[in-house]
Design a protein around this motif. Sequence first.
Motif, PDB file in Angstrom:
ATOM      1  N   GLY A 116       0.782  -1.234   0.000  1.00  0.00           N
ATOM      2  CA  GLY A 116       0.000   0.000   0.000  1.00  0.00           C
ATOM      3  C   GLY A 116       0.801   1.265   0.000  1.00  0.00           C
ATOM      4  O   GLY A 116       0.233   2.368  -0.016  1.00  0.00           O
ATOM      5  N   GLU A 117       2.135   1.164   0.023  1.00  0.00           N
ATOM      6  CA  GLU A 117       2.988   2.345   0.052  1.00  0.00           C
ATOM      7  C   GLU A 117       3.682   2.520  -1.296  1.00  0.00           C
ATOM      8  O   GLU A 117       4.176   1.554  -1.880  1.00  0.00           O
ATOM      9  N   ALA A 118       3.724   3.758  -1.781  1.00  0.00           N
ATOM     10  CA  ALA A 118       4.430   4.044  -3.030  1.00  0.00           C
ATOM     11  C   ALA A 118       5.926   3.864  -2.818  1.00  0.00           C
ATOM     12  O   ALA A 118       6.475   4.312  -1.803  1.00  0.00           O
ATOM     13  N   VAL A 119       6.592   3.206  -3.762  1.00  0.00           N
ATOM     14  CA  VAL A 119       8.032   2.964  -3.651  1.00  0.00           C
ATOM     15  C   VAL A 119       8.699   3.362  -4.962  1.00  0.00           C
ATOM     16  O   VAL A 119       8.098   3.319  -6.039  1.00  0.00           O
ATOM     17  N   ASP A 120       9.950   3.774  -4.834  1.00  0.00           N
ATOM     18  CA  ASP A 120      10.714   4.147  -6.028  1.00  0.00           C
ATOM     19  C   ASP A 120      11.051   2.909  -6.853  1.00  0.00           C
ATOM     20  O   ASP A 120      11.341   1.839  -6.313  1.00  0.00           O
ATOM     21  N   SER A 121      11.061   3.099  -8.150  1.00  0.00           N
ATOM     22  CA  SER A 121      11.385   2.001  -9.050  1.00  0.00           C
ATOM     23  C   SER A 121      12.882   1.722  -9.028  1.00  0.00           C
ATOM     24  O   SER A 121      13.699   2.648  -9.007  1.00  0.00           O
ATOM     25  N   ASN A 122      13.279   0.433  -9.005  1.00  0.00           N
ATOM     26  CA  ASN A 122      14.702   0.102  -9.081  1.00  0.00           C
ATOM     27  C   ASN A 122      14.951  -1.046 -10.071  1.00  0.00           C
ATOM     28  O   ASN A 122      15.984  -1.692 -10.039  1.00  0.00           O
ATOM     29  N   ALA A 123      13.969  -1.279 -10.916  1.00  0.00           N
ATOM     30  CA  ALA A 123      14.118  -2.315 -11.944  1.00  0.00           C
ATOM     31  C   ALA A 123      13.986  -1.665 -13.321  1.00  0.00           C
ATOM     32  O   ALA A 123      13.901  -0.438 -13.445  1.00  0.00           O
ATOM     33  N   GLY A 124      13.954  -2.478 -14.354  1.00  0.00           N
ATOM     34  CA  GLY A 124      13.896  -1.949 -15.718  1.00  0.00           C
ATOM     35  C   GLY A 124      12.479  -1.620 -16.152  1.00  0.00           C
ATOM     36  O   GLY A 124      11.573  -1.463 -15.338  1.00  0.00           O
ATOM     37  N   GLY A 125      12.296  -1.522 -17.454  1.00  0.00           N
ATOM     38  CA  GLY A 125      11.001  -1.146 -17.992  1.00  0.00           C
ATOM     39  C   GLY A 125      10.676   0.298 -17.674  1.00  0.00           C
ATOM     40  O   GLY A 125      11.548   1.127 -17.404  1.00  0.00           O
ATOM     41  N   LEU A 126       9.371   0.626 -17.683  1.00  0.00           N
ATOM     42  CA  LEU A 126       8.950   1.985 -17.330  1.00  0.00           C
ATOM     43  C   LEU A 126       8.637   2.104 -15.851  1.00  0.00           C
ATOM     44  O   LEU A 126       8.381   3.197 -15.360  1.00  0.00           O
ATOM     45  N   GLY A 127       8.614   0.978 -15.159  1.00  0.00           N
ATOM     46  CA  GLY A 127       8.340   1.011 -13.736  1.00  0.00           C
ATOM     47  C   GLY A 127       8.369  -0.387 -13.178  1.00  0.00           C
ATOM     48  O   GLY A 127       7.917  -1.331 -13.830  1.00  0.00           O
ATOM     49  N   GLY A 128       8.917  -0.545 -11.982  1.00  0.00           N
ATOM     50  CA  GLY A 128       8.969  -1.867 -11.381  1.00  0.00           C
ATOM     51  C   GLY A 128      10.072  -1.950 -10.350  1.00  0.00           C
ATOM     52  O   GLY A 128      10.843  -1.005 -10.159  1.00  0.00           O
ATOM     53  N   ASN A 129      10.123  -3.090  -9.676  1.00  0.00           N
ATOM     54  CA  ASN A 129      11.083  -3.245  -8.583  1.00  0.00           C
ATOM     55  C   ASN A 129      11.678  -4.645  -8.537  1.00  0.00           C
ATOM     56  O   ASN A 129      11.035  -5.623  -8.923  1.00  0.00           O
ATOM     57  N   TRP A 130      12.909  -4.680  -8.033  1.00  0.00           N
ATOM     58  CA  TRP A 130      13.467  -5.928  -7.525  1.00  0.00           C
ATOM     59  C   TRP A 130      12.941  -6.076  -6.105  1.00  0.00           C
ATOM     60  O   TRP A 130      12.972  -5.129  -5.314  1.00  0.00           O
ATOM     61  N   MET A 131      12.465  -7.267  -5.800  1.00  0.00           N
ATOM     62  CA  MET A 131      11.903  -7.541  -4.474  1.00  0.00           C
ATOM     63  C   MET A 131      12.764  -8.566  -3.743  1.00  0.00           C
ATOM     64  O   MET A 131      13.273  -9.510  -4.339  1.00  0.00           O
ATOM     65  N   GLN A 132      12.916  -8.375  -2.418  1.00  0.00           N
ATOM     66  CA  GLN A 132      13.674  -9.332  -1.608  1.00  0.00           C
ATOM     67  C   GLN A 132      12.794 -10.517  -1.230  1.00  0.00           C
ATOM     68  O   GLN A 132      13.241 -11.671  -1.207  1.00  0.00           O
ATOM     69  N   ASP A 133      11.541 -10.225  -0.940  1.00  0.00           N
ATOM     70  CA  ASP A 133      10.540 -11.256  -0.672  1.00  0.00           C
ATOM     71  C   ASP A 133       9.199 -10.653  -1.082  1.00  0.00           C
ATOM     72  O   ASP A 133       9.146  -9.499  -1.514  1.00  0.00           O
ATOM     73  N   PRO A 134       8.091 -11.366  -0.981  1.00  0.00           N
ATOM     74  CA  PRO A 134       6.813 -10.846  -1.486  1.00  0.00           C
ATOM     75  C   PRO A 134       6.347  -9.520  -0.899  1.00  0.00           C
ATOM     76  O   PRO A 134       5.504  -8.852  -1.504  1.00  0.00           O
ATOM     77  N   VAL A 135       6.902  -9.091   0.254  1.00  0.00           N
ATOM     78  CA  VAL A 135       6.419  -7.846   0.863  1.00  0.00           C
ATOM     79  C   VAL A 135       7.523  -6.833   1.125  1.00  0.00           C
ATOM     80  O   VAL A 135       7.275  -5.770   1.704  1.00  0.00           O
ATOM     81  N   THR A 136       8.747  -7.134   0.663  1.00  0.00           N
ATOM     82  CA  THR A 136       9.877  -6.256   0.967  1.00  0.00           C
ATOM     83  C   THR A 136      10.605  -5.879  -0.313  1.00  0.00           C
ATOM     84  O   THR A 136      11.012  -6.748  -1.089  1.00  0.00           O
TER      85      THR A 136
END
Length: 391
Positions: free
Chosen positions: A292-312
Amino acid sequence: MMLMAAVAFAFAACQKPEAVRPTPEPDPTPTPTPTPGPDDDSRKPDCDWADYLISVEFTADETTDYGVGTVDWATLKHNEGKTVFEILGYDSYDELAEELGEDPLSGDVQYFGNDPVTGYDITEPFNTNGAGYWCNGVGGLSSWGDDASRIYTEDFFSDETGFLSNECTVGVRPDHIKAGDSYVVRMVWQKTEGKEVTRVGLEAKVTIEAFVDPEAGQYDATKRQTGTFDVDPVELTVPVNVFYGGVQADLSEIQKYLQLTKYEITQLGEAVYDDESGELLKGLDVTNFVNGEAVDSNAGGLGGNWMQDPVTVGAWGVETGSFFVEFHASFDAIFVSVGTMPGEEGAITDLVSALVGQTAEYKQVVTYIPEFDAAPTVINLTYNIHFVEAE
């Protein structure tokens, strides 16, 4: 009908160019079928250049690159039901071609052009790659390098026999044609037996139409929906050994809200921001949400993230990343991609192994503003990512 000396002089300046255009690669699209001409194409009192006239008509758009269609001499029939070779007294096209010989411009059987404006025959050396002529659109002889060139016919010689093949190509000059215009070219088969001369004429007409992109208009930007919209959750099943390339899900459904044409879709990959304030002025913004919290993108594409686990939120690396989520929008596709982080030599790391049996819920909000100060289109996306054992 023999070519008069004065006419030969008139055409003397239209010799075969030193280098004709290269033969283009065959067009993978189906060859258009010629449309038969009027039913009264027969022995015509008002046709002073052939005893039998066969008319074919083609259409092509203004972007056409050379070839428009083909005429098959072995099957093309006069409206009386006879082929060219039957009219000239032969049992097959091969027999006619053999009688034609290696020089179509001489002998008892000949193949040459005719000028619709003057009515005179064109027996100048062929100036296409095969046997045929470039013409100025009303039948006058030109050449490929001539600005007047509009239309051509082209028969190719067989490597095996030296005779003409049965296919005659009809084509136009790229960038020299205009929508709404029609161009005509004529070719003649002539057989001489003593004092009797029989002529079969082919009149090929190509009408140029305006180019209509079959993909354009698939989406209408004027019908873009403004407001906020929820797209049904996307379900992705990801084996934990699917590295980097990931598993993709098609998100083209959101185009019904964006209503983009194929040209405007490139804006999705070219979001435009104010250099000073960082405020979105035009294009696309993708905001990522974890828990539920907005997070900065750190993956490729136009938006997305690398995740450590399903909630982190994590980062790229075997110690900090287990999987990634990326939103992509390219020239002709919009999709989400999910994949896992490989260990050394493709091994599955402990972080990735721990994903088996878990489901990660990841959300993104896509905001599209096609013009400055325009009302936005906001699309809420939810991805339910189910991790399973390696396949």
